[in-house]
Design an enzyme around this catalytic site. Sequence first.
Site, PDB file in Angstrom:
ATOM      1  N   ASP A  88       0.667  -1.391   0.059  1.00  0.00           N
ATOM      2  CA  ASP A  88       0.008  -0.032   0.087  1.00  0.00           C
ATOM      3  C   ASP A  88       0.770   1.332   0.116  1.00  0.00           C
ATOM      4  OD1 ASP A  88       0.962  -0.550   2.840  1.00  0.00           O
ATOM      5  OD2 ASP A  88      -0.782   0.793   3.364  1.00  0.00           O
ATOM      6  N   GLU A 153       0.079  -0.835   5.904  1.00  0.00           N
ATOM      7  CA  GLU A 153       1.198  -0.389   6.717  1.00  0.00           C
ATOM      8  C   GLU A 153       1.150   1.190   6.981  1.00  0.00           C
ATOM      9  OE1 GLU A 153       5.014   1.384   8.029  1.00  0.00           O
ATOM     10  OE2 GLU A 153       3.906   2.022   6.222  1.00  0.00           O
TER      11      GLU A 153
HETATM   12  N1  BES Z   1       8.749   3.376   5.360  1.00  0.00           N
HETATM   13  C1  BES Z   1       7.953   4.173   6.208  1.00  0.00           C
HETATM   14  C2  BES Z   1       8.753   4.145   7.701  1.00  0.00           C
HETATM   15  C3  BES Z   1      10.276   4.631   7.691  1.00  0.00           C
HETATM   16  C4  BES Z   1      10.542   5.859   7.261  1.00  0.00           C
HETATM   17  C5  BES Z   1      11.210   4.148   8.464  1.00  0.00           C
HETATM   18  C6  BES Z   1      11.636   6.532   7.378  1.00  0.00           C
HETATM   19  C7  BES Z   1      12.243   4.721   8.600  1.00  0.00           C
HETATM   20  C8  BES Z   1      12.544   5.944   8.007  1.00  0.00           C
HETATM   21  C9  BES Z   1       6.577   3.465   6.511  1.00  0.00           C
HETATM   22  O1  BES Z   1       6.075   3.192   5.567  1.00  0.00           O
HETATM   23  C10 BES Z   1       5.586   4.733   7.011  1.00  0.00           C
HETATM   24  O2  BES Z   1       5.664   5.875   6.533  1.00  0.00           O
HETATM   25  N2  BES Z   1       5.377   4.423   8.307  1.00  0.00           N
HETATM   26  C11 BES Z   1       4.565   5.557   8.764  1.00  0.00           C
HETATM   27  C12 BES Z   1       3.934   4.977  10.149  1.00  0.00           C
HETATM   28  C13 BES Z   1       2.466   4.430   9.880  1.00  0.00           C
HETATM   29  C14 BES Z   1       1.890   3.911  11.164  1.00  0.00           C
HETATM   30  C15 BES Z   1       1.520   5.451   9.217  1.00  0.00           C
HETATM   31  C16 BES Z   1       5.480   6.696   9.553  1.00  0.00           C
HETATM   32  O3  BES Z   1       6.604   6.705   9.986  1.00  0.00           O
HETATM   33  O4  BES Z   1       4.698   7.798   9.368  1.00  0.00           O
HETATM   34 MN    MN Z   2       7.178   1.942   4.149  1.00  0.00          MN
HETATM   35 MN    MN Z   3       5.283   5.136   4.347  1.00  0.00          MN
END
Ligand code: BES
Ligand code: MN
Ligand code: MN
Length: 455
Positions: A88, A153
């Site tokens: 996603d 995710e």
């Molecule tokens: N890939 C990211 C997480 C990430 C970003 C890890 C930068 C390390 C460095 C992931 O897809 C993401 O965006 N996660 C969200 C969390 C979610 C609960 C909406 C985030 O970090 O905002």
């Molecule tokens: Mn991600």
């Molecule tokens: Mn992300």
Amino acid sequence: MSELSAFLKEHEARHLEELKELLRIPSVSTDPAHAGDVRRAAEWVRANLEAAGVPATLHETAGYPIVYGERLDAGPEAPTVLVYGHYDVQPPDPLELWTTGPFEPTVRDGRLYARGATDDKGQMFAWLKAAEAHLAVRGKLPVNLKFMIEGEEEVGSKHLSSYVESHKAQLGCDAVVISDSPMFAPELPSITYGLRGLAYFEIEARGPEMDLHSGLFGGAVPNPINALARIIAQLHDDQGRITVPGFYEHVRDLTVEEREAWAALPHDDEAFRASVGAAGLRGEEGFSTLERIWGRPTLDCNGIWGGFTGEGAKTVLPAVAKAKFSCRLVPDQSPEDIEAKMAAYIESLAPAGVRVKLTHLHGGRPILFNPENPAVQAARRAFGAAYTAPAVNIRGGGSIPVVADFSDILQVPVVLMGFGLSDDRLHSPDEKYDLVCFYNGIRAATAFLDEYAAG
Ligand code: BES
Ligand code: MN
Ligand code: MN
């Protein structure tokens, strides 16, 4: 590896075309209008795994399906690896800031532009191609391999804890690998040994029962926008610290060794400032930029609305104001504890005549690993297939909620082997993935399977 390398080289153009196909599917998990597209992306990943030689099925959840695939014929002596990723993506808005359409993947200057190019379709895809290469060249995998690619995710993975719990035996493995984070710099492969957690809230402030004439009532009836703005303004002090009582209670201090190691990384505040186009940097006093992003908790307002926002002027005293805000958490904070502290504090800040309501939308626990274990060592060696510099240890400021569940429920090491770059503009317009990162990621993932099998 040389036969594998030759195979990867030979199939570079096809690999890019396949990724573009996946990127054309607008699998925006937060938008119900895209529900069919999200499922289409799941089906695409399933079919691509099957074509690579990994039998895969869709496991339904209360939300979007999990693509689960496994190929377990490496033998009982071989270790088992679980690959996690997500199909996603975030919404593409604001659309007008994209140079080319978010779902029309386009290569410019050696970079592939599209929503999801780096987060996470492009990075996750490396592991599909790693399996494909091993199976095509040798007819077998060096490890027993499981894939769990999810579709929620970007909306907090809320059905995943229970899935991991109830499929504990199926997901059993010796290590989890995830490519969903950036490297520290181009040419500097990185092992991410910690991620921040998240607690996401919406707050509603209500004043009068209906919107009122601000001339007839203004000054005498409480204005919920004024009240909400005051509440938000009180959440930080002048030193950039969060004022919620007890907010820092469980925050683990950074170690001297960690602070020294981070200070030695090639980071330049001025280049960092210029890269975001802000006039200056700001954060919690007493901490460097990397410490603020990787090792300290934050509270940021993510959106605020209410009252009249159309063209021109309307003299109105609004009934409601709302805001979304979120906290990035560090070990050993928990979303539940922060939610309770936040709710009590917000309640205490509400002025007379304004009712406030805090809703917790989703959360994820922070994680911190020991950066040395056999799986991480295999990842360090595997990066050698694509890069000459040794991998550095970094933490990430973002969150991947399921990582804490893998660690707690499966009780195995999680290797965060990111292939992206921090200027990939994930979640922003013109998200991209450098083709160098794309091909190097596939090389490193392919090498990892051999390196981990070798122990
Ligand atoms: N890939 C990211 C997480 C990430 C970003 C890890 C930068 C390390 C460095 C992931 O897809 C993401 O965006 N996660 C969200 C969390 C979610 C609960 C909406 C985030 O970090 O905002
Ligand atoms: Mn991600
Ligand atoms: Mn992300």
